[in-house]
Scaffold this active site. Sequence first.
Site, PDB file in Angstrom:
ATOM      1  N   TRP A 101      -1.880 -40.735 -52.688  1.00 13.89           N
ATOM      2  CA  TRP A 101      -3.400 -40.519 -52.809  1.00 13.89           C
ATOM      3  C   TRP A 101      -3.943 -41.320 -53.537  1.00 13.89           C
ATOM      4  O   TRP A 101      -4.987 -42.048 -53.030  1.00 13.89           O
ATOM      5  CB  TRP A 101      -3.481 -39.039 -53.232  1.00 13.89           C
ATOM      6  CG  TRP A 101      -3.051 -38.027 -52.206  1.00 13.89           C
ATOM      7  CD1 TRP A 101      -1.971 -37.347 -52.558  1.00 13.89           C
ATOM      8  CD2 TRP A 101      -3.270 -37.759 -50.809  1.00 13.89           C
ATOM      9  NE1 TRP A 101      -1.585 -36.267 -51.402  1.00 13.89           N
ATOM     10  CE2 TRP A 101      -2.564 -36.886 -50.357  1.00 13.89           C
ATOM     11  CE3 TRP A 101      -4.174 -38.518 -50.143  1.00 13.89           C
ATOM     12  CZ2 TRP A 101      -2.457 -36.345 -49.033  1.00 13.89           C
ATOM     13  CZ3 TRP A 101      -4.187 -38.064 -48.517  1.00 13.89           C
ATOM     14  CH2 TRP A 101      -3.434 -36.684 -48.295  1.00 13.89           C
ATOM     15  N   ASP A 169      -9.479 -37.124 -58.794  1.00  7.41           N
ATOM     16  CA  ASP A 169      -8.859 -36.331 -57.589  1.00  7.41           C
ATOM     17  C   ASP A 169      -8.258 -35.036 -58.090  1.00  7.41           C
ATOM     18  O   ASP A 169      -7.087 -35.212 -58.488  1.00  7.41           O
ATOM     19  CB  ASP A 169      -8.272 -37.217 -56.874  1.00  7.41           C
ATOM     20  CG  ASP A 169      -7.892 -36.726 -55.467  1.00  7.41           C
ATOM     21  OD1 ASP A 169      -8.132 -35.472 -55.376  1.00  7.41           O
ATOM     22  OD2 ASP A 169      -7.048 -37.266 -54.636  1.00  7.41           O
ATOM     23  N   LYS A 193      -6.204 -26.778 -50.514  1.00 10.85           N
ATOM     24  CA  LYS A 193      -4.945 -26.735 -51.278  1.00 10.85           C
ATOM     25  C   LYS A 193      -5.170 -25.151 -52.096  1.00 10.85           C
ATOM     26  O   LYS A 193      -4.278 -24.549 -52.176  1.00 10.85           O
ATOM     27  CB  LYS A 193      -4.571 -27.809 -52.224  1.00 10.85           C
ATOM     28  CG  LYS A 193      -4.855 -28.884 -51.504  1.00 10.85           C
ATOM     29  CD  LYS A 193      -3.675 -29.325 -50.906  1.00 10.85           C
ATOM     30  CE  LYS A 193      -3.674 -30.483 -49.739  1.00 10.85           C
ATOM     31  NZ  LYS A 193      -4.130 -31.949 -50.300  1.00 10.85           N
TER      32      LYS A 193
HETATM   33  C1  LIG Z   1      -4.561 -33.382 -49.734  1.00 11.19           C
HETATM   34  C2  LIG Z   1      -4.815 -34.475 -50.699  1.00 11.19           C
HETATM   35  C3  LIG Z   1      -5.914 -35.181 -50.473  1.00 11.19           C
HETATM   36  C4  LIG Z   1      -6.443 -35.489 -49.049  1.00 11.19           C
HETATM   37  O1  LIG Z   1      -7.453 -34.566 -48.756  1.00 11.19           O
HETATM   38  P1  LIG Z   1      -8.354 -34.380 -47.339  1.00 11.19           P
HETATM   39  O2  LIG Z   1      -9.338 -33.216 -47.900  1.00 11.19           O
HETATM   40  O3  LIG Z   1      -7.548 -33.873 -46.251  1.00 11.19           O
HETATM   41  O4  LIG Z   1      -9.008 -35.662 -47.043  1.00 11.19           O
HETATM   42  C5  LIG Z   1      -6.345 -36.147 -51.371  1.00 11.19           C
HETATM   43  N1  LIG Z   1      -5.729 -36.130 -52.557  1.00 11.19           N
HETATM   44  C6  LIG Z   1      -4.946 -35.365 -53.006  1.00 11.19           C
HETATM   45  C7  LIG Z   1      -4.494 -35.393 -54.228  1.00 11.19           C
HETATM   46  C8  LIG Z   1      -4.451 -34.395 -51.969  1.00 11.19           C
HETATM   47  O5  LIG Z   1      -3.420 -33.445 -52.467  1.00 11.19           O
END
Ligand SMILES: *Cc1c(COP(=O)(O)O)cnc(C)c1O
Length: 358
Positions: A101, A169, A193
């Site tokens: 990521w 993030d 998530k």
């Molecule tokens: C799932 C995830 C993403 C991507 O998220 P989207 O909403 O599908 O763009 C980015 N960073 C992390 C840490 C993730 O787990």
Amino acid sequence: MAKKYNFYAGPAILPHEVMKKAQAELLDLNGIGLSIMEISHRSKDFEAVINGAEAKIRSLLGVPENYTIMFLQGGASLQFGMIPMNLLKGKKADYVHSGEWAKKAIKEAKLFGTVNIAASSEDKSFNYIPEKFGFSPDAQYVHLTSNETISGIQWRKFPDTNGVPKVIDMSSDIFSRKIDFSDVGLIYAGAQKNIGPAGVTLVIMRNDLIEACADGVTTMLSYKTHAKEKSLYNTPPCFAIYIVKLVMDWIEAQGGLAAVEKTNELKAKTIYDAIDNSNGYYKGTAAIKDRSRMNVTFRLPSEALEEKFVNDAKKEGFIGLKGHRSVGGCRASIYNAMNLEGVKALVRFMGKFALENK
Ligand SMILES: *Cc1c(COP(=O)(O)O)cnc(C)c1O
């Protein structure tokens, strides 16, 4: 319908109580005779939903007064670009390269300025969180990935950035634990998530950074727009925000973040203990000190056994245990909505499988 235990990395399970409530209110929200999906985003009823979601997020996470909460679209992936587009302004930012990521975030930032890789764990396939950092004093921000969903590593404590704002993030661990807001400039998370369905992205941003955003950014990609219009510049993802509100109610009913964090620690310990006490049958892939409490990554003695494990588990109602396609192996994602009972059921299955498949 038989109950399934969902260990997918995302979109993930939602609390059963939330789904029941949403089902009960689907055709008629609060007696208004219409669904949440059928009312204006400018109506009083929707206003109550979005303001309620915001207020609960603020109180549960302890978001300080000088931060703005926004509900955006485009997922965390759009934030990878939107952040440097607004904050980099041709200058420099520090990124910690801790996984797949982070890699995507770095790729986007390079379009808008200079990226300094302040630390990396690429040398060991991102199985640990770096501990030594080469931060630049003139960085606009330091970008971190709180939990690397794919390799299964998680920061315990964020590094001291000496006043440089942290941009984090938190897609896969927001609301799983308390957050220390010191030197936090921006937090972002795709909802799917831990806090709701796909379609809404939560952004929590310090007001001085909003004011300092670049000019000349297209309206929808400017944080200034969404902050000023309280996430209602255009039609927001109303239904997704409504579910976020219900998830916040649920977290509150669990006893708030402290209680949720405690349960998450217990769940993680239960499954890592099972791995560590399997006489090497199961092997955790992340450095022990950095093991994620959300995504447990592990291997079996062979790829053939891993495939059998995933298939046999599926037959017993445990789904989503295959590791990410880029790393292989197995992964059990145990977000907030997975309860201890589900984790214990998986651990029993793992024990049985190891005995029967020597
Ligand atoms: C799932 C995830 C993403 C991507 O998220 P989207 O909403 O599908 O763009 C980015 N960073 C992390 C840490 C993730 O787990």
